[in-house]
Design a protein around this motif. Structure first.
Motif, short mmCIF file in Angstrom:
data_model
loop_
_atom_site.label_atom_id
_atom_site.label_comp_id
_atom_site.label_asym_id
_atom_site.label_seq_id
_atom_site.Cartn_x
_atom_site.Cartn_y
_atom_site.Cartn_z
N UNK A 159 0.83 -1.21 0.00
CA UNK A 159 0.00 0.00 0.00
C UNK A 159 0.86 1.26 0.00
N UNK A 160 1.93 1.23 0.79
CA UNK A 160 2.86 2.37 0.81
C UNK A 160 3.51 2.55 -0.56
N UNK A 161 3.84 1.44 -1.18
CA UNK A 161 4.45 1.49 -2.51
C UNK A 161 3.49 2.11 -3.52
N UNK A 162 2.21 1.74 -3.43
CA UNK A 162 1.22 2.30 -4.37
C UNK A 162 1.06 3.80 -4.16
N UNK A 163 1.10 4.24 -2.89
CA UNK A 163 1.00 5.67 -2.59
C UNK A 163 2.19 6.42 -3.19
N UNK A 164 3.38 5.87 -3.00
CA UNK A 164 4.58 6.49 -3.55
C UNK A 164 4.53 6.56 -5.07
N UNK A 165 4.01 5.52 -5.69
CA UNK A 165 3.90 5.50 -7.14
C UNK A 165 2.91 6.55 -7.64
N UNK A 166 1.79 6.70 -6.94
CA UNK A 166 0.79 7.70 -7.33
C UNK A 166 1.39 9.10 -7.24
N UNK A 167 1.96 9.42 -6.09
CA UNK A 167 2.47 10.78 -5.89
C UNK A 167 3.74 11.03 -6.69
N UNK A 168 4.57 10.00 -6.83
CA UNK A 168 5.77 10.16 -7.64
C UNK A 168 5.44 10.43 -9.09
N UNK A 169 4.47 9.69 -9.62
CA UNK A 169 4.04 9.91 -11.00
C UNK A 169 3.39 11.28 -11.16
N UNK A 170 2.63 11.69 -10.15
CA UNK A 170 1.97 13.00 -10.20
C UNK A 170 3.01 14.12 -10.25
N UNK B 259 -1.35 11.20 -26.18
CA UNK B 259 -0.43 10.14 -25.76
C UNK B 259 0.06 10.32 -24.32
N UNK B 260 0.67 11.46 -24.04
CA UNK B 260 1.35 11.63 -22.76
C UNK B 260 0.37 11.69 -21.59
N UNK B 261 -0.64 12.54 -21.69
CA UNK B 261 -1.60 12.67 -20.59
C UNK B 261 -2.31 11.34 -20.28
N UNK B 262 -2.79 10.61 -21.30
CA UNK B 262 -3.41 9.31 -20.99
C UNK B 262 -2.48 8.35 -20.26
N UNK B 263 -1.21 8.32 -20.64
CA UNK B 263 -0.27 7.41 -19.97
C UNK B 263 -0.11 7.79 -18.50
N UNK B 264 0.20 9.05 -18.25
CA UNK B 264 0.39 9.50 -16.87
C UNK B 264 -0.88 9.29 -16.04
N UNK B 265 -2.00 9.74 -16.57
CA UNK B 265 -3.23 9.74 -15.79
C UNK B 265 -3.77 8.34 -15.54
N UNK B 266 -3.62 7.46 -16.51
CA UNK B 266 -4.08 6.09 -16.29
C UNK B 266 -3.18 5.35 -15.30
N UNK B 267 -1.91 5.64 -15.32
CA UNK B 267 -1.02 5.05 -14.32
C UNK B 267 -1.38 5.54 -12.92
N UNK B 268 -1.62 6.83 -12.80
CA UNK B 268 -1.93 7.41 -11.49
C UNK B 268 -3.30 7.01 -10.98
N UNK B 269 -4.33 7.30 -11.78
CA UNK B 269 -5.70 7.18 -11.30
C UNK B 269 -6.28 5.78 -11.42
N UNK B 270 -5.67 4.93 -12.20
CA UNK B 270 -6.17 3.58 -12.35
C UNK B 270 -5.17 2.56 -11.78
N UNK B 271 -4.08 2.34 -12.46
CA UNK B 271 -3.16 1.27 -12.09
C UNK B 271 -2.66 1.39 -10.64
N UNK B 272 -2.00 2.47 -10.32
CA UNK B 272 -1.41 2.61 -8.98
C UNK B 272 -2.47 2.87 -7.92
N UNK B 273 -3.48 3.64 -8.27
CA UNK B 273 -4.56 3.95 -7.32
C UNK B 273 -5.30 2.68 -6.91
N UNK B 274 -5.58 1.84 -7.87
CA UNK B 274 -6.30 0.58 -7.60
C UNK B 274 -5.51 -0.33 -6.66
N UNK B 275 -4.19 -0.29 -6.78
CA UNK B 275 -3.35 -1.18 -5.98
C UNK B 275 -3.50 -0.93 -4.48
N UNK B 276 -3.93 0.27 -4.12
CA UNK B 276 -4.04 0.62 -2.71
C UNK B 276 -5.24 -0.06 -2.05
#
Length: 215
Positions: A12-23, A131-148
């Motif tokens: 869970x901590x890793x997912x938080x770091x990934x969300x904020x790091x990507x942001x 291209x760029x916005x979808x990659x960043x935003x899907x990683x943040x709001x979907x992939x990493x966010x879901x992991x939490x």
């Protein structure tokens, strides 16, 4: 503390770091140095940062099943999501313009217009949108966010709300943006495959861009 509990907390901590790091990385070079210092080569630096983000994503197993995305049947599903999302988005846009006072819509869209008309080259703005916005935003709001979250339906609802709120900043345009958020989040929720939602997100933005240029 049991080993399984410790592992869960660390994940869970890793997912938080990934969300904020990507942001933070999503903010671009301007987040680290004065904008004037990187004005001339901002797009290049932004793309370099994007490669770093993608490298981290690959190392954390994000794209382990990305090949499944490009199966013909799945691509047809994704195309359907894009079309349905665009139709619903236009209905929401019509209702937004119909019921929200004109002055409010101007104020709410001012930040977006200023960004598009900013110092960024037009070609880079288009790449950023599709291209760029979808990659960043899907990683943040979907992939990493879901992991939490252990409960994925809770993640689904919160992802929709958070994604929409951040893009609309508690304005009436929340309801205009909501259908797109639901469609993209539903795409990811279907198989928990972020490459699917990246394509739908990018495809939706591409359709908006094309019709904006044509009309």
């Amino acid at each position: 503390m049991r080993k399984t509990d410790k592992t869960t907390i660390l994940n869970k901590l890793k997912s938080i770091l990934l969300v904020f790091g990507t942001a933070i990385l999503y903010l671009g070079p301007g987040a680290f140095v004065p904008m004037e210092a990187v004005h001339d080569f901002y797009p290049i630096l932004f793309l370099v940062i994007l490669f770093i983000v993608l490298y981290i994503a690959i190392k954390t197993g994000v794209f382990a099943h990305f090949k499944e995305t490009f199966r013909l049947q799945n691509l047809l599903w994704l195309l359907g999501f894009v079309i349905v999302g665009y139709i619903l988005g236009n209905i929401a846009h019509y209702l937004y313009l119909r019921f929200v006072p004109a002055l409010d819509t101007i104020v709410e869209n001012e930040a977006t217009n200023n960004f598009v008309d900013s110092f960024l080259p037009t070609w880079f703005v288009y790449i950023l949108m599709v291209v760029i916005a979808p990659i960043y935003e899907e990683l943040m709001f979907r992939e990493y966010f879901y992991r939490f979250f252990s409960h994925k339906w809770l993640a689904y609802i919160l992802s929709i709300l958070l994604f929409t709120l951040i893009h609309t900043r508690l304005t009436w345009s929340f309801f205009e943006y909501l259908p797109m958020s639901v469609i993209v989040t539903s795409t990811f929720h279907r198989y928990k495959r972020v490459s699917d939602s990246i394509i739908v997100h990018g495809g939706y933005n591409l359709m908006v861009l094309i019709f904006h240029i044509i009309i």
